[in-house]
Design a protein around this motif. Structure first.
Motif, short mmCIF file in Angstrom:
data_model
loop_
_atom_site.label_atom_id
_atom_site.label_comp_id
_atom_site.label_asym_id
_atom_site.label_seq_id
_atom_site.Cartn_x
_atom_site.Cartn_y
_atom_site.Cartn_z
N LYS A 176 0.83 -1.20 0.00
CA LYS A 176 0.00 0.00 0.00
C LYS A 176 0.87 1.25 0.00
CE LYS A 176 -3.28 0.09 3.01
NZ LYS A 176 -3.95 -0.03 4.32
N ASN A 177 0.27 2.37 -0.46
CA ASN A 177 1.00 3.64 -0.47
C ASN A 177 0.99 4.34 0.89
OD1 ASN A 177 1.75 3.55 -3.19
ND2 ASN A 177 -0.22 4.38 -3.84
N TYR A 237 -0.50 4.03 5.32
CA TYR A 237 -1.12 3.32 6.43
C TYR A 237 -1.53 4.35 7.48
CZ TYR A 237 1.47 -0.56 4.33
OH TYR A 237 1.99 -1.47 3.45
N THR A 296 -2.83 8.35 -2.10
CA THR A 296 -3.21 7.79 -0.80
C THR A 296 -4.72 7.77 -0.56
OG1 THR A 296 -3.08 9.94 0.33
CG2 THR A 296 -1.05 8.62 0.19
#
Length: 213
Positions: free
Chosen positions: A2-3, A5, A106
């Motif tokens: 993922k980009n 968190y 994001t």
């Protein structure tokens, strides 16, 4: 991967951080910005004209009569005013674009703010990958640079050409914080990291197993 968190993933720990709002770091970063800006301007002037054209702008023309000093001061004041306005417009537009690109990557909104030492993008609620720093940096640099380069080409040796060259050089220098982060990504965090941008503070997190391997 993922980009971003919203919580720091398990296995990550803080590796380093720096804050450009602190006196020492802020001064060093701004000195680096000035050095880069001057270097870029020198390269532009000497590659295009073979000399330092800005000297002509600051050299008074005493052949203008009794009012030469008044006209000279007005020219300097107007020129510097245009430079300051142009520079800060470029920097703020650049940060707004970086925030927009970061949101595309994001899905989360970032804030843009300013301190005495920097204009910043605040993503304090997120832990992001290097991609969220690198892609917006180069994308916005390209977008903002296009009109400045076009102005340099079209105006060339005129006073407006000088203005576009100085604003472009100052803008490239103003990205020193981004260049420093790129250096960290390439030479320090080669195996990847997560970044938390809290206004002017950048904190880097790495996996513990990466440090042992």
């Amino acid at each position: 991967m993922k980009n971003c968190y919203k919580e720091l993933p398990a296995g990550y720990r803080e590796a380093m951080s720096y804050d450009v709002k602190t006196a020492r770091t802020g001064i060093l970063m701004n000195v680096a910005s000035i050095f880069i800006a001057v270097l870029v301007y020198l390269i532009l002037d000497f590659s295009i004209f073979g000399r330092l054209v800005v000297i002509d702008f600051f050299t008074p023309d005493k052949n203008l009569g009794d009012l030469w000093l008044q006209k000279y001061l007005v020219r300097i004041a107007v020129g510097i005013s245009f430079f300051v306005v142009g520079f800060f417009v470029c920097v703020f537009v650049s940060q707004l674009l970086q925030a927009a690109f970061a949101r595309l990557l994001t899905g989360e909104k970032s804030k843009v703010g300013a301190s005495w030492s920097a204009v910043y993008v605040d993503s304090s609620q997120l832990y992001t990958t290097e991609k969220v720093t690198v892609i917006p940096l180069f994308a916005t640099m390209a977008i903002v640079s296009v009109p400045l380069i076009a102005g340099m080409v079209l105006c060339n040796s005129s006073t407006w050409g000088l203005l576009f060259r100085t604003v472009f050089s100052a803008y490239i220098g103003a990205l020193a914080d981004g260049y420093f982060m790129l250096i960290l990504f390439i030479f320090v965090f080669r195996k990847g990291c997560l970044i938390k941008d809290e206004k002017t503070k950048h904190t880097f997190y790495v996996k513990s197993d990466n440090e042992r391997s």
